[in-house]
Motif scaffolding. Sequence first.
Motif, short mmCIF file in Angstrom:
data_model
loop_
_atom_site.label_atom_id
_atom_site.label_comp_id
_atom_site.label_asym_id
_atom_site.label_seq_id
_atom_site.Cartn_x
_atom_site.Cartn_y
_atom_site.Cartn_z
N LEU A 61 27.33 -1.87 -18.56
CA LEU A 61 27.07 -1.95 -17.12
C LEU A 61 25.65 -2.42 -16.83
N LYS A 62 24.67 -1.89 -17.56
CA LYS A 62 23.28 -2.30 -17.36
C LYS A 62 23.09 -3.78 -17.68
N LYS A 63 23.69 -4.23 -18.76
CA LYS A 63 23.58 -5.64 -19.16
C LYS A 63 24.17 -6.55 -18.08
N ASN A 64 25.31 -6.16 -17.55
CA ASN A 64 25.95 -6.99 -16.52
C ASN A 64 25.27 -6.90 -15.17
N GLN A 65 24.62 -5.77 -14.87
CA GLN A 65 23.85 -5.68 -13.62
C GLN A 65 22.66 -6.63 -13.68
N LYS A 66 22.02 -6.72 -14.84
CA LYS A 66 20.89 -7.64 -15.00
C LYS A 66 21.34 -9.08 -14.79
N LYS A 67 22.51 -9.42 -15.35
CA LYS A 67 23.06 -10.77 -15.17
C LYS A 67 23.32 -11.03 -13.69
N ASP A 68 23.96 -10.04 -13.02
CA ASP A 68 24.28 -10.20 -11.59
C ASP A 68 23.03 -10.39 -10.75
N LYS A 69 21.98 -9.61 -11.02
CA LYS A 69 20.73 -9.74 -10.26
C LYS A 69 20.11 -11.11 -10.50
N GLY A 70 20.11 -11.57 -11.72
CA GLY A 70 19.56 -12.88 -12.04
C GLY A 70 20.35 -14.01 -11.39
N GLU A 71 21.66 -13.86 -11.33
CA GLU A 71 22.50 -14.88 -10.70
C GLU A 71 22.30 -14.93 -9.21
N LYS A 72 22.12 -13.76 -8.57
CA LYS A 72 21.93 -13.73 -7.12
C LYS A 72 20.60 -14.38 -6.74
N LYS A 73 19.58 -14.22 -7.58
CA LYS A 73 18.29 -14.84 -7.31
C LYS A 73 18.39 -16.36 -7.40
N ASN A 74 19.26 -16.85 -8.31
CA ASN A 74 19.39 -18.28 -8.53
C ASN A 74 20.23 -18.96 -7.46
N LYS A 75 20.97 -18.20 -6.67
CA LYS A 75 21.87 -18.81 -5.66
C LYS A 75 21.13 -19.12 -4.40
N ILE A 115 48.77 -11.97 -32.87
CA ILE A 115 47.70 -11.58 -31.95
C ILE A 115 46.49 -11.23 -32.80
N LYS A 116 45.42 -11.98 -32.61
CA LYS A 116 44.18 -11.74 -33.35
C LYS A 116 43.09 -11.31 -32.38
N ILE A 117 42.39 -10.24 -32.73
CA ILE A 117 41.25 -9.79 -31.94
C ILE A 117 40.03 -9.79 -32.85
N HIS A 118 39.01 -10.51 -32.44
CA HIS A 118 37.73 -10.51 -33.15
C HIS A 118 36.78 -9.66 -32.32
N VAL A 119 36.34 -8.53 -32.90
CA VAL A 119 35.42 -7.64 -32.18
C VAL A 119 34.03 -8.25 -32.31
N LYS A 120 33.53 -8.76 -31.19
CA LYS A 120 32.24 -9.45 -31.15
C LYS A 120 31.07 -8.49 -31.02
N ASP A 121 31.33 -7.35 -30.36
CA ASP A 121 30.26 -6.38 -30.14
C ASP A 121 30.87 -5.04 -29.75
N LEU A 122 30.10 -3.99 -29.97
CA LEU A 122 30.42 -2.65 -29.49
C LEU A 122 29.28 -2.22 -28.59
N GLN A 123 29.60 -1.73 -27.41
CA GLN A 123 28.58 -1.26 -26.48
C GLN A 123 29.09 0.01 -25.81
N THR A 124 28.15 0.89 -25.46
CA THR A 124 28.55 2.02 -24.63
C THR A 124 28.84 1.46 -23.23
N ARG A 125 29.57 2.21 -22.46
CA ARG A 125 29.88 1.75 -21.09
C ARG A 125 28.59 1.55 -20.29
N ASP A 126 27.61 2.47 -20.48
CA ASP A 126 26.32 2.35 -19.79
C ASP A 126 25.58 1.08 -20.19
#
Length: 137
Positions: free
Chosen positions: A123-137, A109-120
């Motif tokens: 969440l903020k990064k994914n909310q921006k993605k979600d808002k952008g995706e909803k506009k495109n639909k 089992i290999k895990i490559h840590v791509k990034d470290l982020q705080t939970r906040d």
Amino acid sequence: MTQENSSVATVLTYDDSVLTKIAGNTVRDVDGVLSLEGNLIDSVTDRFSDETDPSTGVKVDLDNDDKEVKLAMDAVLEYGKCIPTVFNKITTKLTQTITEMTDLKPTEIKIHVKDLQTRDEFLKKNQKKDKGEKKNK
């Protein structure tokens, strides 16, 4: 009615996608794991679907003959958590789940840590993605 003892040849094999789904769903539930990240194609594909694919970011090397599986994942982990502890939780839970759900033995089992982020941040990064995706639909 007579019964005859006959030997029946049985074969149980798994598609790689079954193991990627088991692994992806298992790892996403581990405390300290924010997400599993795939390559650029996986990211683009996820943007056009309603739900995250549990197999994104999971690579499988499956040997059905020897009943062994090797797993590799790219993960975004939660900042502030002890990375070796999160890694140990991942490997323990993956080994247990794969063994219980299949007749396969995880051998690597290999895990490559791509990034470290705080939970906040996550969440903020994914909310921006979600808002952008909803506009495109």
